[in-house]
Write a protein that holds these residues in place. Structure first.
Motif, short mmCIF file in Angstrom:
data_model
loop_
_atom_site.label_atom_id
_atom_site.label_comp_id
_atom_site.label_asym_id
_atom_site.label_seq_id
_atom_site.Cartn_x
_atom_site.Cartn_y
_atom_site.Cartn_z
N VAL A 7 0.84 -1.20 0.00
CA VAL A 7 0.00 0.00 0.00
C VAL A 7 0.87 1.25 0.00
O VAL A 7 0.64 2.19 -0.77
N SER A 8 1.89 1.27 0.86
CA SER A 8 2.77 2.42 0.95
C SER A 8 3.51 2.66 -0.36
O SER A 8 3.62 3.80 -0.83
N GLY A 9 4.04 1.57 -0.94
CA GLY A 9 4.79 1.70 -2.19
C GLY A 9 3.93 2.18 -3.33
O GLY A 9 4.34 3.05 -4.12
N ASN A 10 2.72 1.64 -3.45
CA ASN A 10 1.82 2.06 -4.52
C ASN A 10 1.37 3.51 -4.34
O ASN A 10 1.27 4.28 -5.31
N ALA A 11 1.08 3.89 -3.08
CA ALA A 11 0.69 5.27 -2.81
C ALA A 11 1.83 6.23 -3.15
O ALA A 11 1.61 7.32 -3.71
N ASP A 12 3.07 5.81 -2.84
CA ASP A 12 4.23 6.64 -3.15
C ASP A 12 4.38 6.81 -4.66
O ASP A 12 4.71 7.91 -5.15
N THR A 25 -2.75 1.97 -15.96
CA THR A 25 -1.80 1.67 -14.90
C THR A 25 -2.27 2.22 -13.57
O THR A 25 -2.17 1.56 -12.52
N LYS A 26 -2.80 3.43 -13.59
CA LYS A 26 -3.33 4.02 -12.35
C LYS A 26 -4.46 3.18 -11.78
O LYS A 26 -4.53 2.93 -10.57
N LYS A 31 -6.57 -0.52 -7.68
CA LYS A 31 -7.14 -1.83 -7.33
C LYS A 31 -6.22 -2.59 -6.38
O LYS A 31 -6.69 -3.22 -5.43
N ASP A 32 -4.91 -2.52 -6.62
CA ASP A 32 -3.96 -3.21 -5.75
C ASP A 32 -4.01 -2.64 -4.34
O ASP A 32 -3.95 -3.39 -3.35
N SER A 37 -5.58 -3.48 1.13
CA SER A 37 -6.21 -2.89 2.32
C SER A 37 -7.31 -3.81 2.86
O SER A 37 -7.42 -4.02 4.07
N GLU A 38 -8.11 -4.37 1.96
CA GLU A 38 -9.17 -5.29 2.37
C GLU A 38 -8.57 -6.54 3.02
O GLU A 38 -9.07 -7.02 4.04
#
Length: 209
Positions: A7-12, A25-26, A31-32, A37-38
């Motif tokens: 989550v942190s890496g994707n948000a970054d 891609t976004k 979705k990831d 998170s779920e």
């Protein structure tokens, strides 16, 4: 830790490079983040259930019939995602088997045991996941050819969280298995390495067939 890192890496990525990404891609990154998170929410809820096991000595599990091959397939996919270079030798019964369980919790048990072998079995060159049926139960075995465990730990599950860095993980796994009415065993193999196994009961209807 794994879903949090994801989550942190994707948000970054979205925060610092979002302008360079195409819409498809976004959407995949969104979705990831949602899926991880779920998964994390469900896992926290399940671990809170394990905490209740330790405090009260019992817990109400919501068991459903789970197809063995589907359970193992999910475990292998998650393991490959976390450890892409790890190859697991697989041995399953030829027969169709369903087992009453809380699939999220049992999946976490298997994942924890595989992760323990990968991280702590020094000198390991292979790891295998074996499942066998014996009478009215199914036995899951996670076997590695690494350094093995201290002989003082071969009879009991370590519970102090200090020995080999595996105590907490094994204690949680043991609590989950016992809540399902099963047993867990840890032993060194004479040929080298360590074997951890746990049992789950089959449905009565299946036993009679």
């Amino acid at each position: 830790r794994t879903p949090l890192c994801s989550v942190s890496g994707n948000a970054d990525t979205l925060l610092h490079n979002g302008g360079c990404l195409d819409e498809a891609t976004k959407q995949q990154i969104y979705k990831d983040i949602y899926d991880d998170s779920e998964w994390l929410i469900r896992m926290v809820e399940n671990l809170l259930s394990v905490t209740r096991i330790n405090q009260e000595g019992k817990v109400e599990l919501i068991k459903i019939p789970v197809v063995l091959e589907e359970l193992i397939d999910s475990v292998l996919r998650k393991t490959k995602k976390r450890y892409p270079n790890c190859k697991i030798e697989l041995e399953l019964p030829d027969e169709f088997i369903t087992i009453p369980m809380d699939p999220m919790l049992i999946e976490q048990v298997i994942l924890n045991l595989i992760q323990n072998a990968i991280q702590y079995a020094k000198g390991m060159t292979k790891i295998s996941l074996q499942v066998v049926r014996k009478d009215n139960q199914v036995i899951f075995k996670i076997i590695d050819d690494g350094c093995g465990m201290d002989s003082s730990l071969t009879e009991e599950i370590p519970i102090d969280g200090k020995k080999h860095g595996m105590g907490i993980g094994l204690t949680v796994c043991n609590s989950i298995v016992e809540a399902h009415g099963g047993r867990m065993y840890v032993e060194d193999r004479k040929s080298g390495g360590c074997e951890v196994q746990f049992t789950l009961k089959l449905e009565e209807e299946q036993d009679e067939q």
